[in-house]
Design an enzyme around this catalytic site. Structure first.
Site, PDB file in Angstrom:
ATOM      1  N   ILE A   1     -18.988 -17.038  49.081  1.00 23.08           N
ATOM      2  CA  ILE A   1     -19.680 -16.276  50.135  1.00 23.08           C
ATOM      3  C   ILE A   1     -21.079 -16.905  50.238  1.00 23.08           C
ATOM      4  O   ILE A   1     -21.494 -17.013  51.409  1.00 23.08           O
ATOM      5  CB  ILE A   1     -19.579 -14.762  49.754  1.00 23.08           C
ATOM      6  CG1 ILE A   1     -20.195 -14.175  51.151  1.00 23.08           C
ATOM      7  CG2 ILE A   1     -20.602 -14.321  48.724  1.00 23.08           C
ATOM      8  CD1 ILE A   1     -19.200 -14.039  52.388  1.00 23.08           C
TER       9      ILE A   1
ATOM     10  N   SER B   1     -26.952 -19.227  38.700  1.00 23.97           N
ATOM     11  CA  SER B   1     -25.378 -19.304  38.583  1.00 23.97           C
ATOM     12  C   SER B   1     -25.028 -19.472  37.239  1.00 23.97           C
ATOM     13  O   SER B   1     -25.535 -20.708  36.800  1.00 23.97           O
ATOM     14  CB  SER B   1     -24.826 -19.960  39.690  1.00 23.97           C
ATOM     15  OG  SER B   1     -23.271 -20.062  39.731  1.00 23.97           O
ATOM     16  N   ARG B   2     -23.883 -18.989  36.561  1.00 20.07           N
ATOM     17  CA  ARG B   2     -23.489 -19.576  35.557  1.00 20.07           C
ATOM     18  C   ARG B   2     -22.494 -20.744  35.497  1.00 20.07           C
ATOM     19  O   ARG B   2     -22.563 -21.554  34.949  1.00 20.07           O
ATOM     20  CB  ARG B   2     -22.663 -18.391  34.694  1.00 20.07           C
ATOM     21  CG  ARG B   2     -23.265 -17.364  34.258  1.00 20.07           C
ATOM     22  CD  ARG B   2     -22.380 -16.298  33.576  1.00 20.07           C
ATOM     23  NE  ARG B   2     -21.425 -15.661  34.778  1.00 20.07           N
ATOM     24  CZ  ARG B   2     -20.589 -14.888  34.366  1.00 20.07           C
ATOM     25  NH1 ARG B   2     -20.398 -14.364  33.091  1.00 20.07           N
ATOM     26  NH2 ARG B   2     -19.378 -14.485  35.237  1.00 20.07           N
TER      27      ARG B   2
ATOM     28  N   LYS C   1     -22.581  -6.567  49.837  1.00 21.35           N
ATOM     29  CA  LYS C   1     -21.476  -5.606  49.676  1.00 21.35           C
ATOM     30  C   LYS C   1     -20.346  -6.265  48.753  1.00 21.35           C
ATOM     31  O   LYS C   1     -20.283  -7.213  48.737  1.00 21.35           O
ATOM     32  CB  LYS C   1     -20.860  -5.243  50.988  1.00 21.35           C
ATOM     33  CG  LYS C   1     -20.061  -6.275  51.722  1.00 21.35           C
ATOM     34  CD  LYS C   1     -18.671  -6.113  51.384  1.00 21.35           C
ATOM     35  CE  LYS C   1     -17.986  -7.202  51.773  1.00 21.35           C
ATOM     36  NZ  LYS C   1     -16.523  -7.567  50.821  1.00 21.35           N
TER      37      LYS C   1
ATOM     38  N   ASP D   1     -12.765  -3.976  48.611  1.00 10.57           N
ATOM     39  CA  ASP D   1     -14.017  -5.055  48.720  1.00 10.57           C
ATOM     40  C   ASP D   1     -14.201  -5.362  50.006  1.00 10.57           C
ATOM     41  O   ASP D   1     -14.879  -5.362  50.600  1.00 10.57           O
ATOM     42  CB  ASP D   1     -13.496  -6.009  47.772  1.00 10.57           C
ATOM     43  CG  ASP D   1     -14.541  -7.180  47.801  1.00 10.57           C
ATOM     44  OD1 ASP D   1     -15.651  -7.001  47.321  1.00 10.57           O
ATOM     45  OD2 ASP D   1     -14.349  -8.049  48.670  1.00 10.57           O
TER      46      ASP D   1
END
Length: 309
Positions: free
Chosen positions: A13, A35-36, A89, A167
């Site tokens: 996303i 970010s990992r 969201k 979701d």
């Protein structure tokens, strides 16, 4: 002067929607990412939000695009560091998280924009205007998509807090709560859980308005071929149908031309975020999340065949 923004969670996303929207908006400058598992060229990259906040002192805001289970801690850290926050969201793993974040934003004098991107789809504003003043008599929601296409290999969506089919389904509920002149609640629900997963793969809800009108909703993650994101509402003086997730609107079967200025959900989201930051205001509406939580509370659970994400 552009708001210097850090993006947290560099997944599908973020790459498909957030980064292009930010690049096209002169009110923002993307300066850092956390970010990992991924990095973004041309900005400072960190493995977690805490390090990003500690190292990039001049950040004005952060936008959080991680799975919902990680939203609360990241947003809380950013607000306490004095940053404005935009949340993808679903807003968090629990409804209580949103109330706590809203209170923290108020204490810190920062903006919390808890977003519902489907409300910014091109047909939603016109649909709300058309429905205003009319008497609702019923409605249907059909929200069906292929989880393998939209969430390839993303096991988190079937884990606790991931919401499963809600979701995407929460997008429909966010549009419905935006359109209805009054409130709605979950009257009945049936949730289908794969025997090897912790969140539903399909659900059927009977929503009821305060006036006693029923809107039936069906959500399914097993749709193949054409995807379906439709909302149809009936009134005493006509019907409206939103398709393509709210991107197209029909009134009594006749398509209405969308306003070109309303195209692009994520550019409109970031425009709204910039407005809220400038005004020192927050925007939080967790009614869609409450409907999902209530579906889990009152719903009848059914077990279906095992499913692999």
């Amino acid at each position: 002067m552009a708001l210097k923004l850090g993006l947290v969670g560099i997944g599908k996303i973020a790459r498909d929607q957030h980064i292009p929207a930010l690049a096209a908006d002169p009110r923002f400058e993307l300066v850092a990412c956390a970010s990992r598992n991924a990095q973004v060229d041309g900005v400072a990259n960190f493995v977690d939000v805490e390090t990003m906040l500690a190292e990039v002192k001049h950040l004005d805001a952060i936008s959080i695009c991680t799975p919902p289970q990680a939203h609360f801690e990241a947003a809380l850290a950013a607000l306490r560091a004095g940053k404005h926050v935009m949340l993808e969201k679903p807003p968090a793993a629990t409804t209580r998280h949103i109330a706590l974040l809203q209170a923290e934003a108020q204490r810190q004098g920062r903006t919390l924009f808890q977003t519902w991107h489907s409300r910014f789809a091109a047909g939603v504003d016109a649909a709300r205007e058309w429905l205003s003043g009319r008497t609702l008599t019923g409605g249907t929601i059909t929200w069906k998509e292929d989880v393998h296409h939209w969430h390839p290999g993303q096991q988190w969506i079937f884990e606790p807090g991931g919401l499963g089919v809600f979701d995407p389904g929460i997008n429909a509920l966010s549009v419905l709560t935006e359109l209805l002149p009054g409130e709605a609640f979950v009257h009945e629900a049936t949730l289908d859980f794969p025997e090897n997963q912790q969140a539903p793969i399909a659900a059927r809800l009977a929503l009821r308005t305060e006036a006693g009108v029923t809107v039936n909703a069906e959500f399914d993650f097993r749709q193949k071929g054409e995807q379906t994101w439709d909302i149809e509402l009936f009134t005493t003086s006509g019907r409206l149908k939103l398709t393509h997730g709210g991107g197209a609107l029909e009134i009594d079967g006749r398509p209405l031309a969308a306003d070109a200025a309303l195209a692009g959900e994520y550019p409109r989201l970031y425009a709204r975020f910039a407005e809220l930051c400038a005004a020192g205001e927050s925007e939080v509406d967790w009614r869609p999340f409450q409907l999902v939580a209530d579906a889990f509370l009152v719903g009848r659970r059914q077990t279906v065949a095992a499913h692999q994400v």
